[in-house]
Design an enzyme around this catalytic site. Structure first.
Site, PDB file in Angstrom:
ATOM      1  N   GLY A  26       0.972  -1.324  -0.039  1.00  0.00           N
ATOM      2  CA  GLY A  26       0.057  -0.119   0.140  1.00  0.00           C
ATOM      3  C   GLY A  26       0.848   1.374  -0.038  1.00  0.00           C
ATOM      4  N   VAL A  27       0.338   2.325   0.304  1.00  0.00           N
ATOM      5  CA  VAL A  27       0.996   3.645   0.497  1.00  0.00           C
ATOM      6  C   VAL A  27       2.332   3.448   1.268  1.00  0.00           C
ATOM      7  CG1 VAL A  27      -0.194   4.753   2.498  1.00  0.00           C
ATOM      8  CG2 VAL A  27       1.229   6.169   0.538  1.00  0.00           C
ATOM      9  N   ALA A  28       2.398   3.042   2.340  1.00  0.00           N
ATOM     10  CA  ALA A  28       3.623   3.034   3.127  1.00  0.00           C
ATOM     11  C   ALA A  28       4.646   2.095   2.580  1.00  0.00           C
ATOM     12  CB  ALA A  28       3.118   2.444   4.514  1.00  0.00           C
TER      13      ALA A  28
ATOM     14  N   SER B  97      -5.925  -1.144   1.790  1.00  0.00           N
ATOM     15  CA  SER B  97      -7.043  -0.002   1.784  1.00  0.00           C
ATOM     16  C   SER B  97      -6.685   1.276   1.120  1.00  0.00           C
ATOM     17  CB  SER B  97      -6.698   0.553   3.513  1.00  0.00           C
ATOM     18  OG  SER B  97      -7.537  -0.509   4.319  1.00  0.00           O
ATOM     19  N   THR B  98      -5.299   1.467   0.957  1.00  0.00           N
ATOM     20  CA  THR B  98      -4.791   2.760   0.096  1.00  0.00           C
ATOM     21  C   THR B  98      -5.635   2.920  -1.237  1.00  0.00           C
ATOM     22  OG1 THR B  98      -2.644   2.418   0.707  1.00  0.00           O
ATOM     23  CG2 THR B  98      -2.821   3.917  -1.167  1.00  0.00           C
TER      24      THR B  98
ATOM     25  N   TRP C 234      -8.530   2.328  -1.853  1.00  0.00           N
ATOM     26  CA  TRP C 234      -9.914   2.758  -1.433  1.00  0.00           C
ATOM     27  C   TRP C 234     -10.150   4.175  -0.879  1.00  0.00           C
ATOM     28  CZ3 TRP C 234     -13.902  -1.416  -0.719  1.00  0.00           C
ATOM     29  CH2 TRP C 234     -13.255  -2.667  -1.155  1.00  0.00           C
TER      30      TRP C 234
ATOM     31  N   GLU D 106     -11.794  18.460   5.885  1.00  0.00           N
ATOM     32  CA  GLU D 106     -12.806  17.485   6.379  1.00  0.00           C
ATOM     33  C   GLU D 106     -12.850  17.680   8.004  1.00  0.00           C
ATOM     34  OE1 GLU D 106     -11.194  13.503   4.960  1.00  0.00           O
ATOM     35  OE2 GLU D 106     -11.177  14.392   3.157  1.00  0.00           O
TER      36      GLU D 106
ATOM     37  N   ARG E 275      -7.942   9.367  15.147  1.00  0.00           N
ATOM     38  CA  ARG E 275      -7.257   9.765  13.832  1.00  0.00           C
ATOM     39  C   ARG E 275      -7.976  10.973  13.133  1.00  0.00           C
ATOM     40  NH1 ARG E 275      -7.431   8.196   7.831  1.00  0.00           N
ATOM     41  NH2 ARG E 275      -9.446   7.567   8.475  1.00  0.00           N
TER      42      ARG E 275
HETATM   43  C1  LIG Z   1     -12.602   3.141   2.272  1.00  0.00           C
HETATM   44  C2  LIG Z   1     -11.303   3.728   2.852  1.00  0.00           C
HETATM   45  C3  LIG Z   1     -11.213   5.220   2.887  1.00  0.00           C
HETATM   46  C4  LIG Z   1     -10.104   5.890   3.142  1.00  0.00           C
HETATM   47  N1  LIG Z   1      -9.829   7.074   2.966  1.00  0.00           N
HETATM   48  C5  LIG Z   1      -8.476   7.818   3.471  1.00  0.00           C
HETATM   49  C6  LIG Z   1      -8.441   9.197   3.266  1.00  0.00           C
HETATM   50  O1  LIG Z   1      -9.100   9.656   2.174  1.00  0.00           O
HETATM   51  N2  LIG Z   1      -7.144   9.923   3.709  1.00  0.00           N
HETATM   52  C7  LIG Z   1      -6.497   9.123   4.430  1.00  0.00           C
HETATM   53  O2  LIG Z   1      -5.294   9.576   4.806  1.00  0.00           O
HETATM   54  N3  LIG Z   1      -6.846   7.677   4.798  1.00  0.00           N
HETATM   55  C8  LIG Z   1      -7.944   7.280   4.298  1.00  0.00           C
HETATM   56  N4  LIG Z   1      -8.067   5.800   4.720  1.00  0.00           N
HETATM   57  C9  LIG Z   1      -7.292   5.175   5.597  1.00  0.00           C
HETATM   58  C10 LIG Z   1      -6.013   4.750   4.722  1.00  0.00           C
HETATM   59  O3  LIG Z   1      -6.505   4.443   3.432  1.00  0.00           O
HETATM   60  C11 LIG Z   1      -5.174   3.622   5.143  1.00  0.00           C
HETATM   61  O4  LIG Z   1      -4.930   4.226   6.556  1.00  0.00           O
HETATM   62  C12 LIG Z   1      -3.747   3.574   4.634  1.00  0.00           C
HETATM   63  O5  LIG Z   1      -4.101   3.326   3.050  1.00  0.00           O
HETATM   64  C13 LIG Z   1      -3.040   2.302   4.967  1.00  0.00           C
HETATM   65  O6  LIG Z   1      -1.919   2.219   4.234  1.00  0.00           O
HETATM   66  P1  LIG Z   1      -0.749   0.900   4.402  1.00  0.00           P
HETATM   67  O7  LIG Z   1       0.006   1.161   3.450  1.00  0.00           O
HETATM   68  O8  LIG Z   1      -0.621   1.085   5.935  1.00  0.00           O
HETATM   69  O9  LIG Z   1      -1.736  -0.361   4.089  1.00  0.00           O
HETATM   70  P2  LIG Z   1      -2.754  -0.734   3.070  1.00  0.00           P
HETATM   71  O10 LIG Z   1      -2.996   0.316   2.290  1.00  0.00           O
HETATM   72  O11 LIG Z   1      -3.847  -1.157   3.677  1.00  0.00           O
HETATM   73  O12 LIG Z   1      -1.542  -1.870   2.419  1.00  0.00           O
HETATM   74  C14 LIG Z   1      -1.641  -3.270   2.800  1.00  0.00           C
HETATM   75  C15 LIG Z   1      -0.856  -4.203   2.037  1.00  0.00           C
HETATM   76  O13 LIG Z   1      -0.322  -5.158   2.647  1.00  0.00           O
HETATM   77  C16 LIG Z   1      -0.589  -6.519   2.098  1.00  0.00           C
HETATM   78  N5  LIG Z   1      -0.721  -7.235   3.162  1.00  0.00           N
HETATM   79  C17 LIG Z   1      -1.122  -7.342   4.159  1.00  0.00           C
HETATM   80  N6  LIG Z   1      -0.907  -8.619   4.801  1.00  0.00           N
HETATM   81  C18 LIG Z   1      -0.099  -9.343   4.147  1.00  0.00           C
HETATM   82  C19 LIG Z   1       0.629 -10.262   4.385  1.00  0.00           C
HETATM   83  N7  LIG Z   1       0.661 -11.283   5.471  1.00  0.00           N
HETATM   84  N8  LIG Z   1       1.537 -10.629   3.427  1.00  0.00           N
HETATM   85  C20 LIG Z   1       1.954 -10.278   2.408  1.00  0.00           C
HETATM   86  N9  LIG Z   1       1.152  -8.899   2.184  1.00  0.00           N
HETATM   87  C21 LIG Z   1       0.052  -8.659   3.068  1.00  0.00           C
HETATM   88  C22 LIG Z   1      -1.913  -6.061   1.312  1.00  0.00           C
HETATM   89  O14 LIG Z   1      -2.093  -6.956   0.357  1.00  0.00           O
HETATM   90  C23 LIG Z   1      -1.486  -4.728   0.861  1.00  0.00           C
HETATM   91  O15 LIG Z   1      -0.788  -4.839  -0.076  1.00  0.00           O
HETATM   92  C24 LIG Z   1      -9.100   4.932   4.116  1.00  0.00           C
HETATM   93  C25 LIG Z   1      -9.380   3.835   4.483  1.00  0.00           C
HETATM   94  C26 LIG Z   1     -10.461   3.252   3.852  1.00  0.00           C
HETATM   95  C27 LIG Z   1     -10.596   1.567   3.966  1.00  0.00           C
END
Ligand SMILES: Cc1cc2nc3c(=O)[nH]c(=O)nc-3n(C[C@H](O)[C@H](O)[C@H](O)COP(=O)(O)OP(=O)(O)OC[C@H]3O[C@@H](n4cnc5c(N)ncnc54)[C@H](O)[C@@H]3O)c2cc1C
Length: 494
Positions: A14-16, A43-44, A46, A108, A353
């Site tokens: 995802g983004v991180a 979630s990113t 979405w 927001e 948050r």
């Molecule tokens: C519908 C929705 C709308 C949102 N709107 C906003 C917004 O407008 N602004 C904002 O700041 N935040 C928003 N958020 C929150 C934000 O999107 C998330 O907190 C953020 O995108 C999380 O990013 P991440 O990189 O931490 O994880 P994610 O984007 O959730 O990515 C997780 C990744 O890890 C992988 N993964 C998970 N477990 C495993 C495993 N065991 N082995 C291998 N891969 C794995 C997944 O496949 C995915 O690639 C929203 C969330 C949702 C659900």
């Protein structure tokens, strides 16, 4: 078994994860990413609203104050200040990379000014992630799920992953967890199917600390199937009505529809209980279909027409404020293990948050964690996989129903009942290669349910997203709850 190696293994794309990988490969490191679902996953993609960036030097202070206010005493001020101070550099970099941020920021809930930058109307997360992926050179192994961590001489030294093509052992100089949240523990959630808290469970099982797990943000306005109706809709004029057609937010908060999320979620919950339903009237938004194409499409998919009538909404589990405790460099305290994004608890979000602060945290902390990990690479010769945690996935529907007392409004009695159920589940340690993806995900959710319920019971107060009807006031003492192994401890905030 297939064997791979990398300097830095990033679990999650995802983004991180992707931003972390970009930072590491720019330093010449050999990086490998895992994504258990095909890209764009997590979630990113979405995210609708966008990314909150302070507008200028002066706004940095106001953005900080908004973040502190929403977090109800549990935001670590030094952490928030340092993340916000770095934000403008990332906006500049992303713009240089060609990401199509809309020039006009939107407002927001909880923000005192419009400062959220969106992309493609309400396709912010999707365009952000796609934009980042076009610059990524490192390989992403799609469909590979980290099932357990490899340990060597007291360090995390890689993962054992399962994939449809068979198992694979990946050895790495350091591992960065970027696996997102655990919204799938709840019966109604805005989160995608893969949001099962894997990274949190893996880190905890290896001896890491999970912090603030009881703080789950419920988005106030989801459609009945969990599809999100972005907060930006309320920022641009959408109104909340109860089933009697009354605009009710005035009875709950002077900021009306733009009050902090926890306040709006509880108000929506109460009005649904009192009047039988809550609706969002999107008709005041000019050019609704062009501005919020995803929202309009999601509503139409359920046979609703937001251009003609208010649409039904309810709170849904949305964001995990808690997670793997890290320092300001994303270090988890377990040698070789780093975490960034929703999986982590840096102290930026506190008890609630602030909208759109999470994508920002993913960017800033993704980069920091990657750079810190590269300073700390080690390749011990022999590594052993930890056992995996598994549960028969048939228990999952009942677990979700039973965990409902951990929703928007909680009580000791409901939490105790839910905990007794979660603790009776036959969660077991198994050799990682014997477990299926479904059993691992169910196991991770069951572990997190137990911990969340334990912490929610211990927190005898109401603060931010954690509301106890039997303890409706905020306590004087401000503390985090940390779980490590069998222990839970109170740690003073600040
Ligand atoms: C519908 C929705 C709308 C949102 N709107 C906003 C917004 O407008 N602004 C904002 O700041 N935040 C928003 N958020 C929150 C934000 O999107 C998330 O907190 C953020 O995108 C999380 O990013 P991440 O990189 O931490 O994880 P994610 O984007 O959730 O990515 C997780 C990744 O890890 C992988 N993964 C998970 N477990 C495993 C495993 N065991 N082995 C291998 N891969 C794995 C997944 O496949 C995915 O690639 C929203 C969330 C949702 C659900």
């Amino acid at each position: 078994m297939e064997r791979l190696t990398a300097d830095l293994l990033v679990v999650g794309a995802g983004v991180a994860g992707v931003y972390a990988a970009l930072a590491a490969e720019a330093k010449g490191a050999n990086v490998l990413l895992l994504a258990k679902d095909p890209l764009p996953s997590g979630s990113t993609p979405w995210a609708q609203g966008g990314v909150a960036f302070p507008l200028d030097e002066e706004d940095l202070e106001a953005h900080l104050q908004d973040t502190l206010r929403a977090g109800r005493g549990l935001v670590e001020e030094a952490v928030a200040r340092s993340i916000l101070a770095e934000a403008p550099r990332h906006l500049e970099r992303l713009t240089t990379m060609g990401l199509p941020f809309h020039p006009e920021p939107t407002r927001e809930g909880g923000h005192s000014r419009p400062r959220v930058r969106h992309l493609g109307g309400d396709q912010s997360g999707l365009l952000l992630l796609r934009g980042l992926l076009t610059h990524l050179q490192s390989p992403v192994l799609e469909g590979y799920m980290a099932a357990s961590l490899l340990l060597a001489q007291g360090r995390v030294a890689g993962v054992l992953a399962i994939s449809p093509r068979g198992p694979v052992e990946i050895r790495a100089g350091a591992v960065l967890l970027a696996t997102g949240g655990f919204g799938r523990l709840f019966p109604v959630t805005t989160n995608p199917e893969g949001a099962t808290g894997d990274g949190m469970a893996l880190a905890f099982h290896a001896g890491g600390v999970l912090r603030d797990l009881e703080f789950v943000q419920f988005h106030p306005t989801a459609l009945p199937n969990g599809a999100l109706v972005s907060e930006a809709c309320r920022g641009e004029g959408a109104l909340l009505l109860n089933s009697r057609g009354e605009r009710f937010m005035g009875r709950y908060d002077p900021l009306l529809e733009l009050a902090p999320r926890d306040v709006v979620a509880r108000a929506v919950h109460r009005e649904r209980e009192a009047t039988g339903g809550v609706f969002l009237d999107l008709r005041p938004i000019p050019h609704l279909e062009a501005r919020f194409p995803t929202v309009v499409a999601s509503a139409r998919a359920l046979g609703l027409d937001p251009l003609r009538e208010p649409i039904p909404v309810a709170p849904a589990a949305h964001y995990a404020m808690g997670g793997v405790k890290t320092d300001l460099r994303g270090y988890t305290g377990l040698p070789g293990l780093y975490a960034a994004g929703e999986v982590a608890s840096t102290g930026f979000h506190g008890a609630n948050r602030l909208a759109s602060n999470s994508l920002l945290e993913g960017l800033v902390m993704g980069e920091r964690a990657a750079l810190a990990a590269l300073e700390d690479l080690a390749f011990p010769p022999k590594a052993e996989a930890l056992p995996a945690l598994a549960l028969d996935p048939h228990h999952l529907p009942a677990l979700r129903v039973q965990t409902e007392p951990a929703g928007v409004v909680r009580s000791g009695e409901g939490l105790r009942r839910a905990l007794a159920f979660a603790e009776a589940l036959p969660l077991e340690e198994v050799p990682p290669l014997e477990a299926t993806r479904a059993a691992l995900e169910a196991g991770h959710l069951a572990l997190l349910a137990r911990l969340l319920l334990r912490l929610a019971l211990l927190r005898e107060e109401s603060r931010g997203a954690h509301f106890r009807e039997d303890f409706p006031e905020e306590a004087k003492e401000v503390y985090h709850l940390e779980a490590q192994g069998p222990h839970v401890r109170r740690v003073p905030a600040g």
